[in-house]
Design an enzyme around this catalytic site. Structure first.
Site, short mmCIF file in Angstrom:
data_model
loop_
_atom_site.label_atom_id
_atom_site.label_comp_id
_atom_site.label_asym_id
_atom_site.label_seq_id
_atom_site.Cartn_x
_atom_site.Cartn_y
_atom_site.Cartn_z
N VAL A 94 -9.02 -27.51 -14.07
CA VAL A 94 -7.95 -26.56 -14.61
C VAL A 94 -6.63 -26.98 -14.47
CG1 VAL A 94 -9.23 -24.59 -13.42
CG2 VAL A 94 -7.53 -25.69 -11.99
N CYS A 95 -5.63 -26.49 -15.35
CA CYS A 95 -4.32 -26.69 -15.53
C CYS A 95 -3.38 -25.51 -15.63
CB CYS A 95 -3.93 -27.98 -16.43
SG CYS A 95 -4.43 -27.23 -18.16
N ARG A 96 -2.28 -25.47 -16.29
CA ARG A 96 -1.64 -24.23 -16.55
C ARG A 96 -2.15 -23.33 -17.57
NH1 ARG A 96 2.31 -22.56 -20.12
NH2 ARG A 96 3.68 -20.98 -19.09
N GLY A 98 -5.02 -24.89 -20.12
CA GLY A 98 -6.06 -25.58 -20.66
C GLY A 98 -5.79 -26.93 -21.18
N MET A 122 -4.55 -21.58 -15.33
CA MET A 122 -3.80 -20.61 -14.11
C MET A 122 -3.29 -19.41 -14.86
SD MET A 122 -5.14 -21.43 -11.42
CE MET A 122 -4.30 -20.52 -10.41
#
Length: 131
Positions: A94-96, A98, A122
């Site tokens: 995961v990141c902010r 994608g 997120m």
């Protein structure tokens, strides 16, 4: 510039280029699931979640998934060996939003890891939490 950091950046750029070529640019990403599917059907106490954002983002306003391991994308090439014990299991990245997680997923898969990009990151996590 630190030699290891420079080498890591070169590897990162090469992996991104290979990923884009294999997937026709940003279209047609494989090994990706939606945040909704992840949250509703996958996530439990045994799920390994790798967060590739910066430490400030991880601790920032969007928060992070409980139990997630932080390993920033820019450090992944030189710290990938830290994930060796996870090589046989699924790693949900995961990141902010994608984008970085897609890059990390490609890098990990190129090294034999079973990595899966959680699309929407997120931002999607928080949107689902606010429904």
């Amino acid at each position: 510039m630190n030699t290891k950091l420079l080498l890591g950046l070169i590897v990162l750029i090469a992996c991104v280029a290979i990923f884009k070529k294999m997937n026709g640019g940003s279209q047609g990403m494989s090994n990706t699931i939606s945040m909704q599917e992840f949250k509703n059907n996958i996530l439990n106490e045994n799920t390994y979640v790798l967060d590739v954002r910066t430490p400030a983002e991880f601790d920032g306003e969007l928060g992070h998934i409980d139990g997630a391991t932080l390993l920033p994308l820019q450090e992944l090439p030189i710290r990938m060996n830290e994930l060796e014990s996870k090589k046989e299991q699924e790693i949900y990245v995961v990141c902010r939003s994608g984008g970085r997680s897609a890059q990390a997923t490609a890098m990990l898969r190129a090294q034999g890891y079973n990595a899966i990009n959680v699309d929407g990151g997120m931002l999607a996590w928080n949107a689902l939490s606010n429904e």
